[in-house]
Design a protein around this motif. Structure first.
Motif, PDB file in Angstrom:
ATOM      1  N   UNK A 123      37.125 -31.515  -3.148  1.00  0.00           N
ATOM      2  CA  UNK A 123      38.668 -32.449  -3.188  1.00  0.00           C
ATOM      3  C   UNK A 123      39.768 -31.715  -3.329  1.00  0.00           C
ATOM      4  N   UNK A 124      40.383 -31.313  -2.521  1.00  0.00           N
ATOM      5  CA  UNK A 124      42.024 -30.812  -2.881  1.00  0.00           C
ATOM      6  C   UNK A 124      43.286 -31.324  -3.304  1.00  0.00           C
ATOM      7  N   UNK A 125      43.915 -30.480  -4.176  1.00  0.00           N
ATOM      8  CA  UNK A 125      44.901 -31.090  -4.548  1.00  0.00           C
ATOM      9  C   UNK A 125      45.478 -32.365  -3.696  1.00  0.00           C
ATOM     10  N   UNK A 126      46.104 -33.433  -4.917  1.00  0.00           N
ATOM     11  CA  UNK A 126      47.350 -34.150  -4.050  1.00  0.00           C
ATOM     12  C   UNK A 126      46.265 -35.333  -2.971  1.00  0.00           C
ATOM     13  N   UNK A 127      45.108 -34.863  -3.004  1.00  0.00           N
ATOM     14  CA  UNK A 127      43.947 -35.380  -1.351  1.00  0.00           C
ATOM     15  C   UNK A 127      44.187 -37.704  -1.780  1.00  0.00           C
ATOM     16  N   UNK A 128      44.078 -38.037  -1.204  1.00  0.00           N
ATOM     17  CA  UNK A 128      44.001 -39.868  -1.386  1.00  0.00           C
ATOM     18  C   UNK A 128      42.627 -39.821  -0.918  1.00  0.00           C
ATOM     19  N   UNK A 129      41.448 -40.240  -1.882  1.00  0.00           N
ATOM     20  CA  UNK A 129      40.368 -40.823  -0.657  1.00  0.00           C
ATOM     21  C   UNK A 129      40.608 -42.201  -0.890  1.00  0.00           C
ATOM     22  N   UNK A 130      40.545 -43.078   0.680  1.00  0.00           N
ATOM     23  CA  UNK A 130      39.970 -44.431   0.708  1.00  0.00           C
ATOM     24  C   UNK A 130      39.341 -45.085  -0.171  1.00  0.00           C
ATOM     25  N   UNK A 131      39.495 -46.430  -0.667  1.00  0.00           N
ATOM     26  CA  UNK A 131      38.791 -47.428  -1.005  1.00  0.00           C
ATOM     27  C   UNK A 131      37.505 -47.222  -0.429  1.00  0.00           C
ATOM     28  N   UNK A 132      36.091 -47.309  -1.357  1.00  0.00           N
ATOM     29  CA  UNK A 132      34.685 -47.687  -0.521  1.00  0.00           C
ATOM     30  C   UNK A 132      34.834 -46.022   0.869  1.00  0.00           C
ATOM     31  N   UNK A 133      35.693 -44.932   0.762  1.00  0.00           N
ATOM     32  CA  UNK A 133      35.230 -43.910   1.524  1.00  0.00           C
ATOM     33  C   UNK A 133      34.010 -42.780   1.313  1.00  0.00           C
ATOM     34  N   UNK A 134      33.380 -42.620   2.259  1.00  0.00           N
ATOM     35  CA  UNK A 134      32.449 -41.488   1.497  1.00  0.00           C
ATOM     36  C   UNK A 134      32.098 -39.968   2.185  1.00  0.00           C
ATOM     37  N   UNK A 135      32.569 -39.435   0.710  1.00  0.00           N
ATOM     38  CA  UNK A 135      32.713 -38.099   1.411  1.00  0.00           C
ATOM     39  C   UNK A 135      32.066 -37.188   1.365  1.00  0.00           C
ATOM     40  N   UNK A 146      39.326 -40.977   4.941  1.00  0.00           N
ATOM     41  CA  UNK A 146      38.970 -42.764   4.712  1.00  0.00           C
ATOM     42  C   UNK A 146      37.968 -43.434   4.862  1.00  0.00           C
ATOM     43  N   UNK A 147      37.295 -44.090   5.270  1.00  0.00           N
ATOM     44  CA  UNK A 147      35.821 -44.586   6.255  1.00  0.00           C
ATOM     45  C   UNK A 147      34.368 -43.924   5.719  1.00  0.00           C
ATOM     46  N   UNK A 148      32.713 -44.235   6.247  1.00  0.00           N
ATOM     47  CA  UNK A 148      31.534 -43.498   6.236  1.00  0.00           C
ATOM     48  C   UNK A 148      31.559 -43.231   7.094  1.00  0.00           C
ATOM     49  N   UNK A 149      31.644 -41.797   7.831  1.00  0.00           N
ATOM     50  CA  UNK A 149      31.850 -40.812   6.738  1.00  0.00           C
ATOM     51  C   UNK A 149      32.658 -40.491   6.780  1.00  0.00           C
ATOM     52  N   UNK A 150      33.554 -40.476   5.401  1.00  0.00           N
ATOM     53  CA  UNK A 150      35.318 -40.374   5.258  1.00  0.00           C
ATOM     54  C   UNK A 150      36.113 -39.334   6.439  1.00  0.00           C
ATOM     55  N   UNK A 151      36.235 -39.081   7.212  1.00  0.00           N
ATOM     56  CA  UNK A 151      37.818 -38.549   7.784  1.00  0.00           C
ATOM     57  C   UNK A 151      39.283 -38.025   7.577  1.00  0.00           C
ATOM     58  N   UNK A 152      39.953 -37.426   7.991  1.00  0.00           N
ATOM     59  CA  UNK A 152      41.399 -37.933   7.856  1.00  0.00           C
ATOM     60  C   UNK A 152      41.285 -38.338   8.977  1.00  0.00           C
ATOM     61  N   UNK A 153      42.750 -39.177   8.450  1.00  0.00           N
ATOM     62  CA  UNK A 153      43.228 -40.019   8.774  1.00  0.00           C
ATOM     63  C   UNK A 153      44.876 -39.517   8.109  1.00  0.00           C
ATOM     64  N   UNK A 154      45.274 -38.732   8.009  1.00  0.00           N
ATOM     65  CA  UNK A 154      47.163 -38.571   7.759  1.00  0.00           C
ATOM     66  C   UNK A 154      46.779 -37.576   6.398  1.00  0.00           C
ATOM     67  N   UNK A 155      48.307 -37.659   5.987  1.00  0.00           N
ATOM     68  CA  UNK A 155      48.801 -37.078   5.175  1.00  0.00           C
ATOM     69  C   UNK A 155      49.123 -37.799   4.241  1.00  0.00           C
ATOM     70  N   UNK A 156      49.469 -36.795   2.625  1.00  0.00           N
ATOM     71  CA  UNK A 156      50.049 -37.771   1.017  1.00  0.00           C
ATOM     72  C   UNK A 156      51.124 -36.536   0.581  1.00  0.00           C
ATOM     73  N   UNK A 157      51.503 -37.445   0.265  1.00  0.00           N
ATOM     74  CA  UNK A 157      52.730 -36.648  -0.402  1.00  0.00           C
ATOM     75  C   UNK A 157      52.522 -36.215  -1.953  1.00  0.00           C
TER      76      UNK A 157
END
Length: 189
Positions: A123-135, A146-157
């Motif tokens: 898991x990269x630095x500053x990444x955010x995994x949404x609640x309930x996601x499966x990486x 986010x999601x199951x399986x998790x996919x990228x839906x954006x970027x975080x600061x």
């Protein structure tokens, strides 16, 4: 400043707990585990043998960090986040620690409540995994998954806020530019 360990918690001989760390009710820190300075372990947290946890890490209630998992500095684990360390477990045929798949959570990443991190990934630095996601794969720095399986839906600061379409943070004002598989902060001057 000494560590605080609630009387209902167990820290095995050979485990190291850094100064200023707080270990709350019903936790177990197993032999060989190393926990850094100023961490917080909520109620009912299990830290497996030989697990390494950096400084300033916050692990909320009901999280088990199994052998083979490493959390760098300032990682946040939401309530009931799940880690695995064996892709093909069998009670009848235990493999032992030598066969565990390593998982690395880089500094300042946040793992939401009830997310699951399948072992063998980074898991990269500053990444955010949404609640309930499966990486189920590696996560780039600053990615919002986010999601199951998790996919990228954006970027975080760096500050944790979701970036807008121009990769600008509405909270702290930082701006980023795209790179090959991640983003990089645009520095003024």
């Amino acid at each position: 400043m000494e560590a605080y360990i609630h009387e209902s918690s167990i820290v095995d001989e050979g485990a190291l707990v850094g100064p200023g760390t707080k270990i709350w009710h019903f936790c177990h820190v197993q032999r060989g585990a190393k926990i850094g300075r100023n961490c917080s372990l909520g109620q009912n947290v299990n830290i497996g043998p030989n697990v390494h946890i950096g400084n300033g890490v916050k692990i909320q209630n009901n999280v088990s960090v199994y052998e083979g998992v490493e959390l760098e500095d300032f990682v946040f684990c939401g309530p009931s986040a799940v880690f695995t360390n064996d892709l093909t477990p069998r009670a009848r045929y235990p493999k032992g620690a030598a066969a565990y798949k390593k998982t690395l959570v880089h500094h300042d990443a946040s793992l939401g409540a009830n997310c699951t991190i399948i072992c063998g990934h980074i898991i990269g630095e500053y990444a955010t995994i949404a609640a309930g996601a499966v990486v189920t794969k590696d996560v780039p720095a600053h990615a919002l998954m986010a999601g199951v399986p998790a996919s990228q839906i954006g970027w975080v600061c760096e500050c944790g806020q979701v970036l807008d379409n121009e990769l600008h943070c509405p909270d702290c004002g930082r701006s980023y530019r795209p790179e090959s598989k991640t983003i990089t902060e645009v520095k003024e001057g």
